[in-house]
Design a protein around this motif. Structure first.
Motif, mmCIF file in Angstrom:
data_model
loop_
_atom_site.group_PDB
_atom_site.id
_atom_site.type_symbol
_atom_site.label_atom_id
_atom_site.label_comp_id
_atom_site.label_asym_id
_atom_site.label_seq_id
_atom_site.Cartn_x
_atom_site.Cartn_y
_atom_site.Cartn_z
ATOM 1 N N GLN A 269 33.102 43.314 48.164
ATOM 2 C CA GLN A 269 32.204 42.160 48.015
ATOM 3 C C GLN A 269 32.512 41.388 46.745
ATOM 4 O OE1 GLN A 269 27.914 42.223 49.018
ATOM 5 N NE2 GLN A 269 27.535 41.836 46.840
ATOM 6 N N ASP A 270 32.641 42.113 45.627
ATOM 7 C CA ASP A 270 32.977 41.483 44.355
ATOM 8 C C ASP A 270 33.365 42.555 43.352
ATOM 9 O OD1 ASP A 270 30.470 42.540 43.391
ATOM 10 O OD2 ASP A 270 29.457 40.769 44.147
ATOM 11 N N ASN A 332 35.166 35.853 43.337
ATOM 12 C CA ASN A 332 34.396 37.095 43.497
ATOM 13 C C ASN A 332 34.583 38.061 42.334
ATOM 14 O OD1 ASN A 332 33.544 36.107 45.949
ATOM 15 N ND2 ASN A 332 35.007 37.304 47.151
#
Length: 336
Positions: A269-270, A332
């Motif tokens: 996701q990041d 991200n």
């Protein structure tokens, strides 16, 4: 002859805490091996001066208490908010089962004993009041490592049960442990898991072996990341703190390649990047606690009472960014 008791050989329980189910479960768990001692208030023990933090790290006591006052705190400026306006943290526990030399807790507390707050339902009630007003991004594994304590406490399982009721609640669960998240994902709705971010702090083995005592090696953490993904959790990778060790670029360069190869095919996701930074007052206490720690004796730059690596900090962050951009989109990657 010095006698070192095993961890949690002594359990101190506030009078008020005895009736709570969490306390009763822990008493049953440790009754055969621990001395149970009743106390008035946890700070009478935990907050005493002239305690030996390092000795307690080898032989921590367990303190069961009832939390009063604030249950939610605004996110600290040392931490990334990942773009969330309503960024909070909460502490179901105080202190951590691990023993990282750079940990800020040894600058904040005089005790290394573990405090567990048994009135988790009161936290949920306070959360519900605030969630009725606005969305919340909540870090629940802040002043401890909750996954490492889950078998003992069940805190995460109960929290995720509560979180199913609130679509505007996003959670970060940060850890260095190798405990499979599948153990506390059982029976939790997919939608709730999708709002519960497993955030793994990763370090080179050279850092883990020297400075992150009692934590799992990198290989085990990476396996757990894959297990978290299979269980349905979004994945955040935390490269924080970066430490200014000799051969930084060589060691961390190989480390980032190792992480990339081990997590190939896993959607990330990041990621967050940060160098070691600490308030000067905390650092003073930490150096007194660990006078022989090479990582704490570094000649830091003091900027507005925050100690960091000065100009070197930007170079370290830039290097890490360049390594991560090869497989994680730049937008991200968060830095602090």
């Amino acid at each position: 002859m010095n006698i070192i008791y095993p961890p949690y050989s002594h359990i101190y329980i506030e009078h008020e805490a005895f009736s709570y189910p969490i306390a009763q479960d822990l008493i049953k768990l440790y009754a055969s091996s621990s001395s149970i001692i009743e106390i008035d208030h946890y700070m009478d023990l935990f907050g005493r001066t002239h305690q030996n933090f390092m000795a307690q790290k080898y032989s921590p006591a367990l303190i069961l208490a009832v939390k009063h006052g604030n249950f939610l705190y605004p996110g600290a400026p040392f931490c990334q908010d990942f773009g969330n306006q309503y960024f909070y943290y909460t502490s179901f526990a105080m202190n951590c089962p691990f023993d990282c030399e750079y940990c800020y807790l040894q600058g904040m507390y005089t005790s290394a004993n573990l405090v567990l707050f048994v009135n988790q339902e009161d936290y949920f009630a306070e959360l519900a009041k605030n969630l009725a007003k606005h969305p919340i991004y909540l870090c629940i594994s802040y002043d401890t490592d909750l996954p490492a304590l889950e078998k003992m406490t069940g805190f995460i399982s109960r929290y995720l049960d509560f979180a199913t009721e609130w679509e505007n609640l996003t959670t970060e669960i940060r850890t260095k442990s190798a405990i499979s998240p599948a153990s506390f994902a059982v029976g939790i709705a997919e939608d709730t898991l999708s709002r519960s971010i497993m955030a793994y702090t990763l370090s080179p083995d050279e850092v883990i072996s020297r400075f992150e005592h009692r934590t799992p090696p990198l290989s085990k953490r990476l396996l757990t990341v894959r297990e978290a993904h299979r269980a349905g959790f979004p994945i955040r990778l935390c490269f924080d703190p970066l430490l200014a060790i000799p051969d930084f670029e060589s060691i961390y360069g190989k480390f980032f390649v190792q992480v990339k190869e081990a997590l190939c095919g896993i959607p990330i996701q990041d990621a967050s990047i940060g160098v070691f930074r600490i308030s000067d007052s905390y650092l003073k206490k930490m150096r007194k606690t660990r006078p022989n720690s090479a990582i704490l004796q570094y000649p830091f730059t003091n900027e507005d009472h925050i100690c960091n690596y000065g100009k070197r900090s930007k170079k370290m962050i830039s290097f890490a960014q360049d390594c991560l951009k090869e497989w994680i989109p730049a937008e991200n990657i968060y830095t602090l």
